[in-house]
Design an enzyme around this catalytic site. Sequence first.
Site, PDB file in Angstrom:
ATOM      1  N   LYS A  45       0.756  -1.256   0.006  1.00 32.28           N
ATOM      2  CA  LYS A  45       0.056   0.111  -0.100  1.00 32.28           C
ATOM      3  C   LYS A  45       0.740   1.278   0.043  1.00 32.28           C
ATOM      4  CE  LYS A  45      -0.511  -0.242   5.041  1.00 32.28           C
ATOM      5  NZ  LYS A  45      -1.140  -0.714   6.157  1.00 32.28           N
ATOM      6  N   ARG A  61     -11.311  -0.127  13.924  1.00 34.85           N
ATOM      7  CA  ARG A  61     -11.221   0.860  12.701  1.00 34.85           C
ATOM      8  C   ARG A  61     -12.247   0.208  11.589  1.00 34.85           C
ATOM      9  NH1 ARG A  61      -5.045   0.664  10.169  1.00 34.85           N
ATOM     10  NH2 ARG A  61      -5.593  -1.240   9.607  1.00 34.85           N
ATOM     11  N   TYR A  75      11.237  32.591   8.492  1.00 36.84           N
ATOM     12  CA  TYR A  75       9.633  33.244   9.019  1.00 36.84           C
ATOM     13  C   TYR A  75       9.848  33.677  10.521  1.00 36.84           C
ATOM     14  CZ  TYR A  75       8.362  32.071   4.219  1.00 36.84           C
ATOM     15  OH  TYR A  75       8.262  31.915   2.907  1.00 36.84           O
ATOM     16  N   MET A 131       8.730  26.278   2.098  1.00 41.89           N
ATOM     17  CA  MET A 131       8.132  25.294   1.235  1.00 41.89           C
ATOM     18  C   MET A 131       9.006  24.518   0.409  1.00 41.89           C
ATOM     19  SD  MET A 131       5.182  26.006  -1.702  1.00 41.89           S
ATOM     20  CE  MET A 131       3.871  26.546  -0.455  1.00 41.89           C
TER      21      MET A 131
HETATM   22  C1  LIG Z   1      -0.173  -1.830   7.008  1.00 41.99           C
HETATM   23  C2  LIG Z   1      -0.881  -3.014   7.242  1.00 41.99           C
HETATM   24  C3  LIG Z   1      -0.042  -4.273   7.451  1.00 41.99           C
HETATM   25  C4  LIG Z   1       1.315  -4.218   7.380  1.00 41.99           C
HETATM   26  O1  LIG Z   1       1.637  -3.299   8.690  1.00 41.99           O
HETATM   27  P1  LIG Z   1       3.560  -3.386   8.772  1.00 41.99           P
HETATM   28  O2  LIG Z   1       3.503  -3.039  10.132  1.00 41.99           O
HETATM   29  O3  LIG Z   1       3.885  -2.362   7.751  1.00 41.99           O
HETATM   30  O4  LIG Z   1       3.898  -4.706   8.665  1.00 41.99           O
HETATM   31  C5  LIG Z   1      -0.807  -5.348   7.605  1.00 41.99           C
HETATM   32  N1  LIG Z   1      -2.118  -5.421   7.844  1.00 41.99           N
HETATM   33  C6  LIG Z   1      -2.587  -4.275   7.677  1.00 41.99           C
HETATM   34  C7  LIG Z   1      -4.634  -4.645   7.756  1.00 41.99           C
HETATM   35  C8  LIG Z   1      -2.378  -2.944   7.365  1.00 41.99           C
HETATM   36  O5  LIG Z   1      -3.267  -2.138   7.128  1.00 41.99           O
END
Ligand SMILES: *Cc1c(COP(=O)(O)O)cnc(C)c1O
Length: 385
Positions: free
Chosen positions: A52, A151, A277, A325
């Site tokens: 991801k 979640r 700044y 920036m």
């Molecule tokens: C991101 C994620 C993982 C991986 O987590 P890491 O700590 O990066 O290994 C596994 N399961 C879910 C549901 C996640 O969202």
Amino acid sequence: MTKSSLPMLDNFLTNDIVHASWCEVFPERIAQNLRLARGLLPEGAQFLAVLKADAYGHGISRVVPIIMEQGVNYVGITSNSEAKAVRAAGFTGTVMRVRTATSQEIEGAMPEQVQEQVSTLFTAQMIAGAARSGAKIAGVHLSLNARGMSRDGLEIATQEGRETCMEILDLIGPHIVGITSHFPSNTPVDLLESDRQFQDDVDWVFAHSRLQRTDIQVHAGSSLSLVSDHKVTTDIFRCGAILYGILKQELGFRSTMELKSRVTNITSYPKGSTTGYDRAIILQSDRQLANVSIGYSNGISRVFFGDSTVLIHGQRVPILGKISMNTITVDVTEIPDIAVGDEAVIFGRQGGACIDGPIMERQADTIMADLFADWGLRNQRIYIE
Ligand SMILES: *Cc1c(COP(=O)(O)O)cnc(C)c1O
């Protein structure tokens, strides 16, 4: 601008473009981290590579061939564009979404045969509807909260939750290929408790459905649980962080990204001058200051104002004043032979010096996964073979 008309900027003229700031990505280190991580798997457990956030900022299209080369059959994504990128790279194994999705996402990802997570009646009805109208369902995972993250998992501690669970099972039972949860903490005590709770909930599901344990993958582990002393009960470890070397360096895992930029200007200012700044800094003596071409739009957020440093000529030099920036100001008084065009290392190694994960996490007040995912999108990526 052609190569020959550029001033003395010695290297990194990728496609004739001089990058103001860039991430160096090390594919061979990802491959090595993957080998090490798979070496830690308990007997029989599968490895799912979580890709991801564009493979935590490393570029998903470049990471997929690495995991394919080692025969990894499971990939985790979140967005549909990631699912497309994984299939476009030639991956034919299981693609699992590691969060719940909207119905538009689920529908849009059908061609990629993405396995979805289900924790609500709404999603179950949507998938059941798609199946009735002839769509090929890639398999779904029942997502349980197990008194965890709250979640996107279904909490079956309540009567209402258990009833919802039964309805989901009635609607899409035959499509379920997995039962999953994601644990909120990886301290040994917490992990032990999460593991127990999840296994209890899973037992309840098996006891109240026609699902057979041997047909279903039960999975909750991630990178930290793979390296934890408490071995969680899981058929699949879903791992992201560990691939990118951001934990357990003592086991040989190596960071797979460095962040670099260049000095664009060097000027001396007298004692009493203010810097940046809001005049937040007043120079206590005459100083030589340099600009480095990276700023908050490149992921060096304003929290770096304080006691952050970068490396120039293998020395740690302090960032002065609030972050702009596209530029930061550093105090280079101690580097008399500094020149415009010199490389500045924001994260990584230079000479004998290093700004490593623990230093960076303190400076940035966040975790490396957050920074990698951000830097990889906000800076040019250069793959170092
Ligand atoms: C991101 C994620 C993982 C991986 O987590 P890491 O700590 O990066 O290994 C596994 N399961 C879910 C549901 C996640 O969202």
